[in-house]
Design a protein around this motif. Structure first.
Motif, PDB file in Angstrom:
ATOM      1  N   THR A   5      -6.103   4.523  -4.624  1.00 37.90           N
ATOM      2  CA  THR A   5      -6.926   4.905  -3.479  1.00 37.90           C
ATOM      3  C   THR A   5      -7.695   3.723  -2.898  1.00 37.90           C
ATOM      4  OG1 THR A   5      -7.184   7.111  -4.450  1.00 37.90           O
ATOM      5  CG2 THR A   5      -8.686   6.506  -2.672  1.00 37.90           C
ATOM      6  N   ALA A   6      -8.553   3.068  -3.694  1.00 38.52           N
ATOM      7  CA  ALA A   6      -9.389   1.989  -3.170  1.00 38.52           C
ATOM      8  C   ALA A   6      -8.551   0.789  -2.723  1.00 38.52           C
ATOM      9  CB  ALA A   6     -10.411   1.561  -4.216  1.00 38.52           C
ATOM     10  N   VAL A   7      -7.752   0.248  -3.636  1.00 37.20           N
ATOM     11  CA  VAL A   7      -6.920  -0.910  -3.294  1.00 37.20           C
ATOM     12  C   VAL A   7      -5.888  -0.537  -2.238  1.00 37.20           C
ATOM     13  CG1 VAL A   7      -5.272  -2.603  -4.175  1.00 37.20           C
ATOM     14  CG2 VAL A   7      -7.264  -1.970  -5.557  1.00 37.20           C
ATOM     15  N   GLY A   8      -5.253   0.619  -2.422  1.00 34.96           N
ATOM     16  CA  GLY A   8      -4.231   1.056  -1.477  1.00 34.96           C
ATOM     17  C   GLY A   8      -4.783   1.218  -0.072  1.00 34.96           C
ATOM     18  N   SER A  10       0.830  -1.205   0.000  1.00 33.49           N
ATOM     19  CA  SER A  10       0.000   0.000   0.000  1.00 33.49           C
ATOM     20  C   SER A  10       0.863   1.252   0.000  1.00 33.49           C
ATOM     21  CB  SER A  10      -0.930   0.002   1.212  1.00 33.49           C
ATOM     22  OG  SER A  10      -0.218   0.198   2.422  1.00 33.49           O
ATOM     23  N   LEU A  11       1.985   1.217   0.704  1.00 38.00           N
ATOM     24  CA  LEU A  11       2.882   2.375   0.731  1.00 38.00           C
ATOM     25  C   LEU A  11       3.497   2.629  -0.641  1.00 38.00           C
ATOM     26  CD1 LEU A  11       4.714   1.811   4.138  1.00 38.00           C
ATOM     27  CD2 LEU A  11       2.894   3.454   3.634  1.00 38.00           C
ATOM     28  N   LEU A  12       3.800   1.558  -1.367  1.00 38.85           N
ATOM     29  CA  LEU A  12       4.339   1.723  -2.717  1.00 38.85           C
ATOM     30  C   LEU A  12       3.292   2.346  -3.641  1.00 38.85           C
ATOM     31  CD1 LEU A  12       6.334  -1.614  -3.154  1.00 38.85           C
ATOM     32  CD2 LEU A  12       7.227   0.654  -2.602  1.00 38.85           C
ATOM     33  N   LEU A  13       2.040   1.947  -3.472  1.00 36.57           N
ATOM     34  CA  LEU A  13       0.971   2.564  -4.256  1.00 36.57           C
ATOM     35  C   LEU A  13       0.848   4.048  -3.913  1.00 36.57           C
ATOM     36  CD1 LEU A  13      -1.895  -0.118  -4.190  1.00 36.57           C
ATOM     37  CD2 LEU A  13      -0.466   0.537  -6.132  1.00 36.57           C
ATOM     38  N   PHE A  14       0.875   4.357  -2.626  1.00 32.95           N
ATOM     39  CA  PHE A  14       0.795   5.755  -2.210  1.00 32.95           C
ATOM     40  C   PHE A  14       2.016   6.546  -2.679  1.00 32.95           C
ATOM     41  CE2 PHE A  14      -1.841   4.259   1.662  1.00 32.95           C
ATOM     42  CZ  PHE A  14      -2.983   4.223   0.885  1.00 32.95           C
ATOM     43  N   GLY A  15       3.165   5.866  -2.750  1.00 34.48           N
ATOM     44  CA  GLY A  15       4.367   6.536  -3.211  1.00 34.48           C
ATOM     45  C   GLY A  15       4.295   6.976  -4.659  1.00 34.48           C
ATOM     46  N   ARG A  37     -10.569  11.271  -6.479  1.00 29.82           N
ATOM     47  CA  ARG A  37      -9.968  10.003  -6.065  1.00 29.82           C
ATOM     48  C   ARG A  37     -10.750   9.382  -4.916  1.00 29.82           C
ATOM     49  NH1 ARG A  37      -4.464  10.416  -2.514  1.00 29.82           N
ATOM     50  NH2 ARG A  37      -4.744   8.175  -2.736  1.00 29.82           N
ATOM     51  N   THR A  38     -11.237  10.202  -3.964  1.00 29.59           N
ATOM     52  CA  THR A  38     -11.998   9.657  -2.846  1.00 29.59           C
ATOM     53  C   THR A  38     -13.401   9.237  -3.267  1.00 29.59           C
ATOM     54  OG1 THR A  38     -12.592  11.933  -2.189  1.00 29.59           O
ATOM     55  CG2 THR A  38     -10.729  10.898  -1.053  1.00 29.59           C
ATOM     56  N   LEU A  39     -13.999   9.947  -4.242  1.00 28.11           N
ATOM     57  CA  LEU A  39     -15.320   9.566  -4.740  1.00 28.11           C
ATOM     58  C   LEU A  39     -15.254   8.204  -5.428  1.00 28.11           C
ATOM     59  CD1 LEU A  39     -18.275  10.018  -5.474  1.00 28.11           C
ATOM     60  CD2 LEU A  39     -17.512  11.334  -7.466  1.00 28.11           C
ATOM     61  N   ILE A  40     -14.319   8.052  -6.354  1.00 32.67           N
ATOM     62  CA  ILE A  40     -14.197   6.790  -7.082  1.00 32.67           C
ATOM     63  C   ILE A  40     -13.799   5.661  -6.142  1.00 32.67           C
ATOM     64  CG2 ILE A  40     -12.898   5.577  -8.879  1.00 32.67           C
ATOM     65  CD1 ILE A  40     -12.657   8.278 -10.315  1.00 32.67           C
ATOM     66  N   GLY A  41     -12.858   5.936  -5.252  1.00 30.79           N
ATOM     67  CA  GLY A  41     -12.427   4.917  -4.300  1.00 30.79           C
ATOM     68  C   GLY A  41     -13.553   4.488  -3.379  1.00 30.79           C
ATOM     69  N   SER A  42     -14.357   5.434  -2.919  1.00 32.88           N
ATOM     70  CA  SER A  42     -15.474   5.121  -2.023  1.00 32.88           C
ATOM     71  C   SER A  42     -16.522   4.259  -2.722  1.00 32.88           C
ATOM     72  CB  SER A  42     -16.129   6.412  -1.524  1.00 32.88           C
ATOM     73  OG  SER A  42     -15.227   7.185  -0.775  1.00 32.88           O
ATOM     74  N   LEU A  43     -16.876   4.625  -3.949  1.00 30.37           N
ATOM     75  CA  LEU A  43     -17.875   3.858  -4.693  1.00 30.37           C
ATOM     76  C   LEU A  43     -17.395   2.435  -4.956  1.00 30.37           C
ATOM     77  CD1 LEU A  43     -19.090   6.543  -7.270  1.00 30.37           C
ATOM     78  CD2 LEU A  43     -20.290   5.721  -5.218  1.00 30.37           C
ATOM     79  N   PHE A  44     -16.125   2.292  -5.282  1.00 29.01           N
ATOM     80  CA  PHE A  44     -15.573   0.969  -5.561  1.00 29.01           C
ATOM     81  C   PHE A  44     -15.594   0.099  -4.302  1.00 29.01           C
ATOM     82  CE2 PHE A  44     -12.010  -2.012  -5.646  1.00 29.01           C
ATOM     83  CZ  PHE A  44     -12.261  -2.697  -6.823  1.00 29.01           C
ATOM     84  N   LEU A  45     -15.134   0.657  -3.174  1.00 22.30           N
ATOM     85  CA  LEU A  45     -15.109  -0.125  -1.937  1.00 22.30           C
ATOM     86  C   LEU A  45     -16.517  -0.445  -1.452  1.00 22.30           C
ATOM     87  CD1 LEU A  45     -12.189   1.231   0.278  1.00 22.30           C
ATOM     88  CD2 LEU A  45     -12.259  -0.743  -1.233  1.00 22.30           C
TER      89      LEU A  45
END
Length: 293
Positions: A218-221, A11-16, A36-44
């Motif tokens: 965002t979602a996976v990370g 997850s840190l590598l993704l955030f990096g 990024r938070t909208l798409i990540g929230s909908l996916f999760l």
């Protein structure tokens, strides 16, 4: 993938790689965080419902509130961080942002009863020295500015996010990540509408990078990140977390062709060795006088 350390590092590598993804999206910093938070929230949310997930945290109201506070802090932290990126650049912003883990380590003995061992302090010292080698020149050059203030503010909110997430011990796994992202989105959405009204519709010009940013980074990370820190100490989360700015530095050099100075290379070595030493070294238990070893 069941190892919490592996999840956390991945997850840190993704955030990096966030800086690289953000460079492909020519929108304001808070709009980037909004999408990024909208798409990540909908996916999760879709993943949570399809997997038959149940909202168990509402039966632990105190922990549920802690999770919501943690998510709000995460959203505010991202707003400040991306603003700092645009004002003072990734390197100096990262240095300021990663004062957050220092704050967590400093207060963990009082909040979580975690002992600050000599090995952990030595590892932290090496990590901090490495971060100064990597980014110290930029900090000295820019001095205190609006961008640096945003970076330091993101560090404070990072610490708040970690503390309240650790307190929400009954909210775990995918449910935890979902609460974090949804609350982050609500916080960022309120700020965006207050700042400029409705988000820009020009997002269609950057649809692919925004989708990757929202779904993968965002979602996976976030799912891997919050699933991992449930099983790690606050000190481990803080110290290993320095792999995120280090990976950001490496990714920038590889994909954006930024040059690494000799001092930055030394700093990178210090960060890696300090993080590894603090995690791998374990003090031997003391043997009482008169007892055989």
């Amino acid at each position: 993938m069941n190892n919490p350390y592996f999840k956390y590092v991945f997850s840190l590598l993704l955030f990096g790689s966030n800086g690289i993804m953000a460079s492909l999206i020519l929108l304001s910093s808070y709009e980037v965080v909004f999408w990024r938070t909208l798409i990540g929230s909908l996916f999760l949310l879709a993943l949570f419902l399809m997997s038959g997930g149940k909202f168990k945290a509402i039966h632990h109201k105190k922990h549920w509130v802690y999770a919501l506070i943690s998510g709000a802090a995460l959203g505010i932290s991202w707003i400040f961080l991306f603003e700092a990126y645009s004002e003072i650049g990734v390197s100096v912003a990262s240095l300021a942002y990663y004062c957050g883990p220092v704050l967590v380590i400093a207060i963990s003995p009082f909040l979580f009863n975690e002992r600050l061992t000599a090995a952990r302090l030595a590892g932290l010292g090496a990590v901090m020295l490495g971060m100064l080698f990597v980014n110290g020149l930029g900090l000295l050059t820019n001095g205190l500015s609006w961008g640096l203030f945003c970076g330091l503010s993101s560090a404070v909110m990072y610490a708040v996010m970690i503390v309240f997430n650790k307190k929400a011990s009954q909210v775990t796994g995918l449910e935890n990540a979902l609460y974090q992202l949804v609350m982050s989105f609500i916080t960022v959405a309120l700020y965006t509408f207050f700042r400029q009204g409705a988000p820009s519709l020009s997002v269609t010009e950057y649809l692919l990078p925004i989708l990757i940013f929202g779904l993968v980074n965002t979602a996976v990370g976030c799912f891997l990140y919050f699933a991992a820190i449930d099983h790690l100490s606050a000190g481990s989360v803080s110290i290993i977390g320095y792999l995120e700015p280090l990976s950001a530095l490496v990714f920038s050099a590889v994909f954006l062709h930024e040059q690494l100075t000799e001092l930055q290379v030394i700093g990178a070595v210090l960060i890696l060795s300090g993080a590894a030493f603090s995690e791998l070294y374990r003090e031997k238990p003391r043997v009482p006088v008169g007892h055989a070893v």
